[in-house]
Design an enzyme around this catalytic site. Structure first.
Site, PDB file in Angstrom:
ATOM      1  N   ASN A  10       0.878  -1.178   0.000  1.00 38.14           N
ATOM      2  CA  ASN A  10       0.000   0.000   0.000  1.00 38.14           C
ATOM      3  C   ASN A  10       0.911   1.223   0.000  1.00 38.14           C
ATOM      4  O   ASN A  10       1.489   1.562   1.029  1.00 38.14           O
ATOM      5  CB  ASN A  10      -0.890  -0.006   1.253  1.00 38.14           C
ATOM      6  N   LYS A  12       0.110   4.242  -0.252  1.00 34.23           N
ATOM      7  CA  LYS A  12      -0.531   5.449   0.295  1.00 34.23           C
ATOM      8  C   LYS A  12      -0.311   6.608  -0.678  1.00 34.23           C
ATOM      9  O   LYS A  12      -0.313   6.386  -1.884  1.00 34.23           O
ATOM     10  CB  LYS A  12       0.003   5.764   1.688  1.00 34.23           C
ATOM     11  N   HIS A  95      -9.524   1.323   4.645  1.00 29.92           N
ATOM     12  CA  HIS A  95      -8.243   1.466   5.362  1.00 29.92           C
ATOM     13  C   HIS A  95      -8.460   2.407   6.546  1.00 29.92           C
ATOM     14  O   HIS A  95      -9.236   3.357   6.464  1.00 29.92           O
ATOM     15  CB  HIS A  95      -7.179   2.019   4.410  1.00 29.92           C
ATOM     16  N   GLU A  97      -6.821   4.765   7.658  1.00 27.36           N
ATOM     17  CA  GLU A  97      -6.587   6.197   7.381  1.00 27.36           C
ATOM     18  C   GLU A  97      -7.807   6.814   6.701  1.00 27.36           C
ATOM     19  O   GLU A  97      -8.112   7.992   6.909  1.00 27.36           O
ATOM     20  CB  GLU A  97      -5.317   6.357   6.523  1.00 27.36           C
ATOM     21  N   GLU A 167      -5.764  -5.160  10.308  1.00 21.33           N
ATOM     22  CA  GLU A 167      -4.730  -4.167  10.571  1.00 21.33           C
ATOM     23  C   GLU A 167      -5.043  -3.421  11.864  1.00 21.33           C
ATOM     24  O   GLU A 167      -5.839  -2.466  11.856  1.00 21.33           O
ATOM     25  CB  GLU A 167      -4.682  -3.145   9.430  1.00 21.33           C
ATOM     26  N   GLY A 173       2.122   1.963  10.587  1.00 27.09           N
ATOM     27  CA  GLY A 173       3.092   3.043  10.438  1.00 27.09           C
ATOM     28  C   GLY A 173       3.777   3.433  11.732  1.00 27.09           C
ATOM     29  O   GLY A 173       4.397   4.490  11.819  1.00 27.09           O
ATOM     30  N   SER A 213       3.075  -2.511  10.323  1.00 29.70           N
ATOM     31  CA  SER A 213       4.528  -2.546  10.536  1.00 29.70           C
ATOM     32  C   SER A 213       5.156  -3.895  10.164  1.00 29.70           C
ATOM     33  O   SER A 213       6.057  -4.379  10.857  1.00 29.70           O
ATOM     34  CB  SER A 213       4.860  -2.142  11.977  1.00 29.70           C
TER      35      SER A 213
END
Ligand code: PEP
Length: 251
Positions: A10, A12, A95, A97, A167, A173, A213
């Site tokens: 991904n 991003k 996701h 985010e 996730e 991250g 991660s």
């Protein structure tokens, strides 16, 4: 049931078209086919170039979002048909985010998943708890809700092709990854939720990744778990060397 592991990068909001081309030119002749499915989820602007660069190489291209409508007055949005038209195969939906910064909800995740399937696009649906939910022991409850609501109204045939990415938000991250055993426990639980929603055949075919991660030096521990079918990887998918090491970790 033998499931083919899926390693998806991904990116991003990283990489221009030229950077995306340079990346795949560096990795494409080393990509293993067959035992692993490799996917690169790139920004919209780089998708067409990546499809072109990877023509005849064993990797698929994914987008990072999609709208549920086919067309209309939705300024700034991209429809499933538009992605399919340029050769995109997967799309990340929900996701964390997007849930956090762009008001994605379980309802929009479900609409997007249904629209994606209706156009032959395969969703990678992300679920996972934040730190507060984890610390208050609500991980399974939260993840159960996210999964059940995401798959509502899908047919069994569609659900078999679904990819779910577990996730934990606190691991994305941050450099803090879930232990492989904890990830296995939640992912086995997700598989049991899929069995409840559909049946054991669907549950044995649906692929469930871990994300948060993941790096070349910890991916093996996840891949060794019986229910973990690969990884969704952000940071470590951005450099050709580490991306190849992630893909090559699948034996
Ligand atoms: C992600 O973006 O889905 C992700 C898991 O990021 P990272 O690997 O950087 O934690």
């Amino acid at each position: 049931m033998q499931r083919t592991p899926i390693i998806a990068g991904n990116w991003k909001m990283h990489k221009t078209i030229q950077e995306a081309r340079d990346f795949v030119r560096a990795v494409r002749s080393f990509l293993p086919g067959g035992k692993v499915e490799t996917v690169i989820c790139a920004p919209f602007t780089a998708l067409a170039a990546l499809v072109e660069e990877l023509h005849n190489y064993p990797a698929a291209i994914g987008a990072q979002n999609v709208h549920w409508e086919e067309s209309g007055a939705y300024t700034g949005e991209i429809s499933p048909g538009m992605l399919v038209e340029i050769g995109v195969k997967y799309v990340i939906i929900g996701h964390s985010e997007r849930r956090e910064y762009f008001a994605e909800t379980d309802e929009t995740v479900n609409r997007k998943a249904k629209a994606a399937f209706a156009h032959g696009l395969l969703p990678i649906v992300c679920v996972g708890e934040n730190l507060e939910q984890r610390e208050s022991g609500k991980t399974k409850e939260l993840v159960r809700d996210q999964v059940i609501r995401a798959v509502e109204g899908l047919s069994s045939e569609q659900a078999k092709q679904l990819v779910i990415a577990y996730e934990p938000v606190w691991a994305i991250g941050t450099g803090k990854s879930s232990s492989a055993e904890d990830a296995q426990e939640v992912i086995a639980f997700i598989r049991s939720m899929v069995e409840d929603a559909f049946d054991s055949q669907v549950a044995s075919q649906v692929r469930i990744q871990y994300g948060g991660s993941v790096k070349p030096d910890n991916i093996m521990a996840y891949l060794e778990q019986p229910d973990i079918d690969g990884a969704l990887v952000g940071g470590a998918s951005l450099a050709p060397d580490s991306f190849l090491q992630l893909v090559e970790a699948v034996r």
